[in-house]
Design a protein around this motif. Structure first.
Motif, PDB file in Angstrom:
ATOM      1  N   ALA A  88     -10.683  -4.844   8.465  1.00 41.15           N
ATOM      2  CA  ALA A  88      -9.229  -4.924   8.653  1.00 41.15           C
ATOM      3  C   ALA A  88      -8.494  -4.333   7.452  1.00 41.15           C
ATOM      4  O   ALA A  88      -7.501  -3.610   7.604  1.00 41.15           O
ATOM      5  CB  ALA A  88      -8.818  -6.379   8.878  1.00 41.15           C
ATOM      6  N   ILE A  89      -8.979  -4.637   6.243  1.00 46.94           N
ATOM      7  CA  ILE A  89      -8.360  -4.058   5.043  1.00 46.94           C
ATOM      8  C   ILE A  89      -8.488  -2.545   5.061  1.00 46.94           C
ATOM      9  O   ILE A  89      -7.519  -1.809   4.821  1.00 46.94           O
ATOM     10  CB  ILE A  89      -9.017  -4.629   3.777  1.00 46.94           C
ATOM     11  CG1 ILE A  89      -8.956  -6.151   3.755  1.00 46.94           C
ATOM     12  CG2 ILE A  89      -8.340  -4.059   2.531  1.00 46.94           C
ATOM     13  CD1 ILE A  89      -9.767  -6.773   2.636  1.00 46.94           C
ATOM     14  N   GLN A  90      -9.692  -2.053   5.351  1.00 48.31           N
ATOM     15  CA  GLN A  90      -9.925  -0.608   5.342  1.00 48.31           C
ATOM     16  C   GLN A  90      -9.072   0.099   6.384  1.00 48.31           C
ATOM     17  O   GLN A  90      -8.527   1.183   6.121  1.00 48.31           O
ATOM     18  CB  GLN A  90     -11.402  -0.322   5.597  1.00 48.31           C
ATOM     19  CG  GLN A  90     -11.745   1.164   5.584  1.00 48.31           C
ATOM     20  CD  GLN A  90     -13.193   1.430   5.924  1.00 48.31           C
ATOM     21  OE1 GLN A  90     -13.974   0.498   6.122  1.00 48.31           O
ATOM     22  NE2 GLN A  90     -13.568   2.688   5.999  1.00 48.31           N
ATOM     23  N   ALA A  91      -8.940  -0.501   7.580  1.00 45.19           N
ATOM     24  CA  ALA A  91      -8.165   0.133   8.648  1.00 45.19           C
ATOM     25  C   ALA A  91      -6.715   0.330   8.239  1.00 45.19           C
ATOM     26  O   ALA A  91      -6.108   1.369   8.533  1.00 45.19           O
ATOM     27  CB  ALA A  91      -8.252  -0.706   9.920  1.00 45.19           C
ATOM     28  N   MET A  92      -6.138  -0.651   7.533  1.00 41.32           N
ATOM     29  CA  MET A  92      -4.752  -0.513   7.085  1.00 41.32           C
ATOM     30  C   MET A  92      -4.651   0.412   5.880  1.00 41.32           C
ATOM     31  O   MET A  92      -3.734   1.241   5.801  1.00 41.32           O
ATOM     32  CB  MET A  92      -4.168  -1.888   6.754  1.00 41.32           C
ATOM     33  CG  MET A  92      -2.728  -1.845   6.280  1.00 41.32           C
ATOM     34  SD  MET A  92      -2.010  -3.477   5.995  1.00 41.32           S
ATOM     35  CE  MET A  92      -1.817  -4.053   7.678  1.00 41.32           C
ATOM     36  N   ALA A  93      -5.604   0.299   4.959  1.00 38.97           N
ATOM     37  CA  ALA A  93      -5.546   1.121   3.741  1.00 38.97           C
ATOM     38  C   ALA A  93      -5.711   2.599   4.056  1.00 38.97           C
ATOM     39  O   ALA A  93      -5.110   3.451   3.388  1.00 38.97           O
ATOM     40  CB  ALA A  93      -6.613   0.662   2.752  1.00 38.97           C
ATOM     41  N   ASP A  94      -6.516   2.931   5.059  1.00 37.91           N
ATOM     42  CA  ASP A  94      -6.715   4.340   5.409  1.00 37.91           C
ATOM     43  C   ASP A  94      -5.411   5.008   5.833  1.00 37.91           C
ATOM     44  O   ASP A  94      -5.225   6.221   5.630  1.00 37.91           O
ATOM     45  CB  ASP A  94      -7.747   4.456   6.534  1.00 37.91           C
ATOM     46  CG  ASP A  94      -9.165   4.241   6.038  1.00 37.91           C
ATOM     47  OD1 ASP A  94      -9.366   4.316   4.813  1.00 37.91           O
ATOM     48  OD2 ASP A  94     -10.060   3.983   6.862  1.00 37.91           O
ATOM     49  N   MET A  95      -4.507   4.254   6.426  1.00 37.89           N
ATOM     50  CA  MET A  95      -3.257   4.852   6.910  1.00 37.89           C
ATOM     51  C   MET A  95      -2.356   5.295   5.766  1.00 37.89           C
ATOM     52  O   MET A  95      -1.651   6.299   5.872  1.00 37.89           O
ATOM     53  CB  MET A  95      -2.526   3.857   7.810  1.00 37.89           C
ATOM     54  CG  MET A  95      -3.249   3.582   9.105  1.00 37.89           C
ATOM     55  SD  MET A  95      -2.269   2.607  10.251  1.00 37.89           S
ATOM     56  CE  MET A  95      -3.334   2.642  11.695  1.00 37.89           C
ATOM     57  N   THR A  96      -2.362   4.542   4.685  1.00 38.76           N
ATOM     58  CA  THR A  96      -1.496   4.888   3.546  1.00 38.76           C
ATOM     59  C   THR A  96      -2.265   5.591   2.432  1.00 38.76           C
ATOM     60  O   THR A  96      -1.715   5.790   1.353  1.00 38.76           O
ATOM     61  CB  THR A  96      -0.846   3.614   2.985  1.00 38.76           C
ATOM     62  OG1 THR A  96      -1.875   2.694   2.587  1.00 38.76           O
ATOM     63  CG2 THR A  96       0.046   2.951   4.027  1.00 38.76           C
ATOM     64  N   ASP A  97      -3.523   5.949   2.683  1.00 37.56           N
ATOM     65  CA  ASP A  97      -4.385   6.578   1.674  1.00 37.56           C
ATOM     66  C   ASP A  97      -4.621   5.670   0.477  1.00 37.56           C
ATOM     67  O   ASP A  97      -4.912   6.149  -0.631  1.00 37.56           O
ATOM     68  CB  ASP A  97      -3.801   7.917   1.194  1.00 37.56           C
ATOM     69  CG  ASP A  97      -3.919   8.996   2.258  1.00 37.56           C
ATOM     70  OD1 ASP A  97      -4.833   8.884   3.097  1.00 37.56           O
ATOM     71  OD2 ASP A  97      -3.108   9.933   2.261  1.00 37.56           O
ATOM     72  N   SER A  98      -4.509   4.345   0.675  1.00 35.83           N
ATOM     73  CA  SER A  98      -4.795   3.407  -0.411  1.00 35.83           C
ATOM     74  C   SER A  98      -6.301   3.323  -0.622  1.00 35.83           C
ATOM     75  O   SER A  98      -7.050   3.151   0.334  1.00 35.83           O
ATOM     76  CB  SER A  98      -4.238   2.020  -0.069  1.00 35.83           C
ATOM     77  OG  SER A  98      -2.830   2.064   0.062  1.00 35.83           O
ATOM     78  N   PRO A  99      -6.761   3.422  -1.869  1.00 38.72           N
ATOM     79  CA  PRO A  99      -8.210   3.438  -2.104  1.00 38.72           C
ATOM     80  C   PRO A  99      -8.883   2.080  -2.022  1.00 38.72           C
ATOM     81  O   PRO A  99     -10.114   2.016  -1.979  1.00 38.72           O
ATOM     82  CB  PRO A  99      -8.321   4.009  -3.514  1.00 38.72           C
ATOM     83  CG  PRO A  99      -7.019   3.657  -4.169  1.00 38.72           C
ATOM     84  CD  PRO A  99      -5.985   3.689  -3.092  1.00 38.72           C
ATOM     85  N   SER A 100      -8.137   0.975  -2.005  1.00 41.61           N
ATOM     86  CA  SER A 100      -8.749  -0.351  -1.978  1.00 41.61           C
ATOM     87  C   SER A 100      -7.710  -1.358  -1.518  1.00 41.61           C
ATOM     88  O   SER A 100      -6.535  -1.028  -1.314  1.00 41.61           O
ATOM     89  CB  SER A 100      -9.297  -0.723  -3.364  1.00 41.61           C
ATOM     90  OG  SER A 100      -8.277  -0.595  -4.346  1.00 41.61           O
ATOM     91  N   GLY A 101      -8.159  -2.616  -1.370  1.00 40.89           N
ATOM     92  CA  GLY A 101      -7.234  -3.647  -0.916  1.00 40.89           C
ATOM     93  C   GLY A 101      -7.893  -5.015  -0.882  1.00 40.89           C
ATOM     94  O   GLY A 101      -9.112  -5.162  -1.042  1.00 40.89           O
ATOM     95  N   LEU A 102      -7.049  -6.047  -0.675  1.00 33.57           N
ATOM     96  CA  LEU A 102      -7.490  -7.439  -0.583  1.00 33.57           C
ATOM     97  C   LEU A 102      -6.954  -8.051   0.697  1.00 33.57           C
ATOM     98  O   LEU A 102      -5.920  -7.620   1.223  1.00 33.57           O
ATOM     99  CB  LEU A 102      -6.985  -8.262  -1.770  1.00 33.57           C
ATOM    100  CG  LEU A 102      -7.296  -7.793  -3.186  1.00 33.57           C
ATOM    101  CD1 LEU A 102      -6.571  -8.688  -4.186  1.00 33.57           C
ATOM    102  CD2 LEU A 102      -8.789  -7.806  -3.438  1.00 33.57           C
ATOM    103  N   LEU A 103      -7.650  -9.082   1.181  1.00 31.21           N
ATOM    104  CA  LEU A 103      -7.160  -9.890   2.301  1.00 31.21           C
ATOM    105  C   LEU A 103      -7.077 -11.333   1.838  1.00 31.21           C
ATOM    106  O   LEU A 103      -8.077 -11.921   1.397  1.00 31.21           O
ATOM    107  CB  LEU A 103      -8.084  -9.782   3.511  1.00 31.21           C
ATOM    108  CG  LEU A 103      -7.727 -10.699   4.693  1.00 31.21           C
ATOM    109  CD1 LEU A 103      -6.355 -10.333   5.254  1.00 31.21           C
ATOM    110  CD2 LEU A 103      -8.783 -10.630   5.781  1.00 31.21           C
TER     111      LEU A 103
END
Length: 699
Positions: A332-347
């Motif tokens: 879920a984090i990766q699916a959202m981060a890919d849209m904004t080109d964010s390299p990482s994220g947290l849930l």
């Protein structure tokens, strides 16, 4: 002459004959469609007919024959007539003041150029071989082509959106034919001789013009519309940028070779080395590619995102399965981060107290996330407002549009990579929060980002809520099975306890040997007490205790530590720390946590049991230096019943410990880092008031 050179006249004839056939065919079809291209259908048919006759003349006499030059002038004049008619179709010939003077100048050039050539051929054919005369003719032709291309650009650029849908076809066709002419004349001028090989392909440009106009005149042209994707556009322009860079690099190197004197070769090679090294460092750069993608999306497309492509990628990431697939929370984090080109994220997801704790991380392993990550106020705010928080705005001292600056903790603002907080709402319930890192090309969030992230957040919340529901159903089914099995065990144990009690009573009545009777009574009573204690323990698996009473934690901690090998458990506790709890339940909790810590640590390592006061509560910490646990495991498996990593384990230890702590009005938290160790933190109320001495608990 080389055989390859002898083939070019045949190539010239073939391409120009093919172009003539195509142009005349399309011209005939346009004669019956005068309304096409803003009413310029017949004018374009005339232009195509002149183009076809010019192609026939070139195939018969060559490009510099008098007939070919005369038809070239007529061809260009017919193009200008069609252009003027398209300008005049909506009155722009009166609004665009530059059109009439440019047209007049181009007419003069297109008349004088071929006319001068014809006169020279009749009066002094030898003059055409002179370099000055040749270059003058080429310059005049280039002047006409450049002016014509400017006119085509003005035609399309000044048109309305609806008119552009019609004018794009003739504009593209004329750009093809005049663009080829410009390149041909440029090469001819620089080479100081006519490039016969390139001129032989002139007929292909005529084929392109005829084909484009045929597509534009087709009644089913909508089916033939070409809409390049963002990926193709980005890759194509990237190749153009790379090509332009290397062309410029070679041009500068050639200039250095001509102007550098005796050091020319050194300058040339030095520049090439520096330029190639710079390109090798810059072109693979992720930041450069991100900047180029943002600029292309901003200036070439109506929207920043290709929504079809983004949705396909989102579904593909979320639906990924298999043995090597990441857990749903990480996907879920990766699916959202890919849209904004964010390299990482947290849930972050809500715990039982309403705080937001770390549930999963994607490509952000170095960040130390406290527990809880966001407090109950932040959870309530995000539930009520459903507001996406841009952290850079808060870092500038702004409290935010809706006062969100008051609920964002300091650790998140101090982490410079954190970019945005996206709440995940499902039917008014906050399922979680995604923390995105800033993309390689930093930019502020705009309305399109907010709209897309809000919709994606709702979709992810639906997936997570459905996953949680399925997990709860599976756990309920496991509990039902456990209850059915334990009911039989409880029944048998109760029967044994009853039999032992009856045996003890009968022995008191009928045994004649006092010594035997005394020994039997002790044995039977001990067994009965143990069985009843086991029954009581099994009855407490629901997380209830009989009553709460003062318990001296330091004494209990020392007693529990003695059950382990010497120096294996280090106890740090004040002399007096009395909590309100249940002694046996607390002993069970500490034994389980210490046993887990000992098993997870190395043989020579010890486990720390620390007790301290924290306001009106006691704080108990069990710290080990073992292999640690991931946030994913803590969130989804540690406290899940019947999920054990030990062979033959029930998976009830951590679950029972947490439920017992809750039953004693306390709470348990876990902090762990893989490879570093784990810290269990228990908060229990201090027994400070007389009224707290004994509190009856209802099971």
């Amino acid at each position: 002459m080389h055989p390859a050179m002898e083939a070019w006249p045949e190539v010239t004839s073939a391409t120009h004959l093919a172009g003539a056939c195509a142009a005349i065919t399309v011209a005939v079809s346009l004669l019956g469609q005068p309304e096409r291209f803003c009413g310029a259908g017949r004018k374009l048919a005339l232009a195509l007919a002149c183009t076809g006759l010019w192609s026939l003349s070139v195939a018969a006499q060559g490009a510099w024959g008098m007939a070919a030059q005369a038809m070239l002038g007529l061809r260009n004049l017919s193009y200008l007539l069609a252009l003027y008619h398209m300008f005049a179709s909506d009155g722009r010939h009166r609004q665009v003041a530059q059109v009439v003077p440019v047209l007049a100048s181009l007419v003069l050039v297109d008349v004088l150029g071929p006319l001068a050539h014809i006169l020279e051929m009749r009066l002094d054919p030898a003059s055409m071989t002179k370099d000055a005369t040749y270059r003058l003719h080429i310059l005049i032709a280039m002047l006409g082509v450049v002016g014509s291309l400017v006119l085509v650009h003005n035609l399309y650029a000044s048109a309305s959106n609806s008119a552009r849908q019609i004018l794009r076809w003739p504009a593209a066709g004329l750009a093809v034919i005049w663009g080829f002419d410009l390149n041909l004349y440029t090469v001819a001028y620089l080479a100081k001789s006519w490039p016969g090989e390139l001129a032989a392909l002139h007929g292909l440009a005529v084929l392109g013009l005829a084909g484009i106009l045929a597509l534009g005149a087709s009644r089913r042209r909508e089916l033939l519309a070409i809409r390049p994707s963002r990926t193709v556009t980005f890759q194509s322009l990237s190749l153009l940028v790379i090509g332009a860079y290397f062309v410029a690099m070679l041009g500068v190197a050639q200039w250095l070779a001509l102007a550098g004197g005796e050091w020319a070769r050194w300058w040339e090679f030095g520049f090439l080395i520096v330029a190639i090294s710079g390109a090798s460092l810059m072109l693979p750069s992720r930041r450069l590619r991100a900047w180029l993608r943002v600029k292309l999306s901003k200036h070439l497309f109506q929207h920043r995102y290709d929504y079809r492509q983004e949705w396909l990628r989102f579904v593909q990431t979320i639906a990924r399965n298999g043995a090597d697939a990441a857990p749903l929370e990480k996907r879920a984090i990766q699916a959202m981060a890919d849209m904004t080109d964010s390299p990482s994220g947290l849930l972050l997801t809500p715990d039982d107290q309403g705080d937001l704790v770390l549930a999963a991380r994607w490509e952000w392993g170095a960040l130390d996330v406290p527990s809880p990550a966001l407090g109950g106020e932040a959870s309530a705010f995000l539930t009520a407002q459903d507001h996406i928080i841009e952290l850079d705005v808060l870092r500038q001292g702004d409290r935010g549009i809706k006062g969100e600056g008051a609920i964002v903790p300091a650790w998140l603002l101090q982490e410079g990579r954190a970019w945005a907080l996206v709440p995940l709402q499902h039917f008014g319930r906050l399922v979680g929060v995604v923390v995105l890192t800033r993309p390689p090309h930093d930019r502020p969030l705009d309305w399109e980002d907010f709209d897309l992230l809000r919709v994606v957040g709702q979709q992810i919340a639906t997936y997570l809520a459905e996953h949680q529901g399925q997990t709860a159903l599976a756990e309920a089914a496991q509990f039902d099975e456990f209850h059915r099995r334990i009911a039989f065990v409880m029944h048998d144990i109760k029967n044994l306890a009853s039999q032992f009690s009856l045996l003890a009573r009968n022995a008191e009545r009928h045994s004649e040997n006092p010594a035997f009777r005394a020994d039997m009574l002790v044995t039977l009573r001990t067994s009965a007490e143990r069985l009843n204690h086991l029954v009581a323990r099994l009855s407490r698996y629901g997380g209830t205790v009989e009553r709460l009473e003062p318990v001296a934690l330091p004494d209990l901690a020392q007693e529990v530590a003695k059950a382990f090998p010497p120096a294996k458990v280090q106890v740090v506790a004040p002399e007096d720390c009395v909590v309100l709890g249940h002694r046996h339940a607390l002993e069970q909790v500490l034994r389980h946590l210490l046993q887990n810590g000992v098993e997870a640590s190395a043989a020579e390592a010890s486990v720390l049991l620390s007790i301290s006061r924290d306001g009106a509560q006691a704080r108990v910490e069990v710290i080990d230096s073992g292999h640690g646990m991931s946030a994913q495991f803590i969130r989804n498996r540690l406290f899940r019943p019947f999920d054990s990593t030990k062979s033959g384990g029930f998976g009830l230890g951590a679950y029972e410990a947490r439920e017992l702590v809750r039953a004693m009005q306390g709470r348990m938290a876990v902090e762990s880092r893989e490879g570093l160790g784990t810290r269990f933190i228990i908060h229990l109320p201090l027994a400070q008031r007389p009224a707290d001495s004994i509190i009856e608990k209802v099971a």
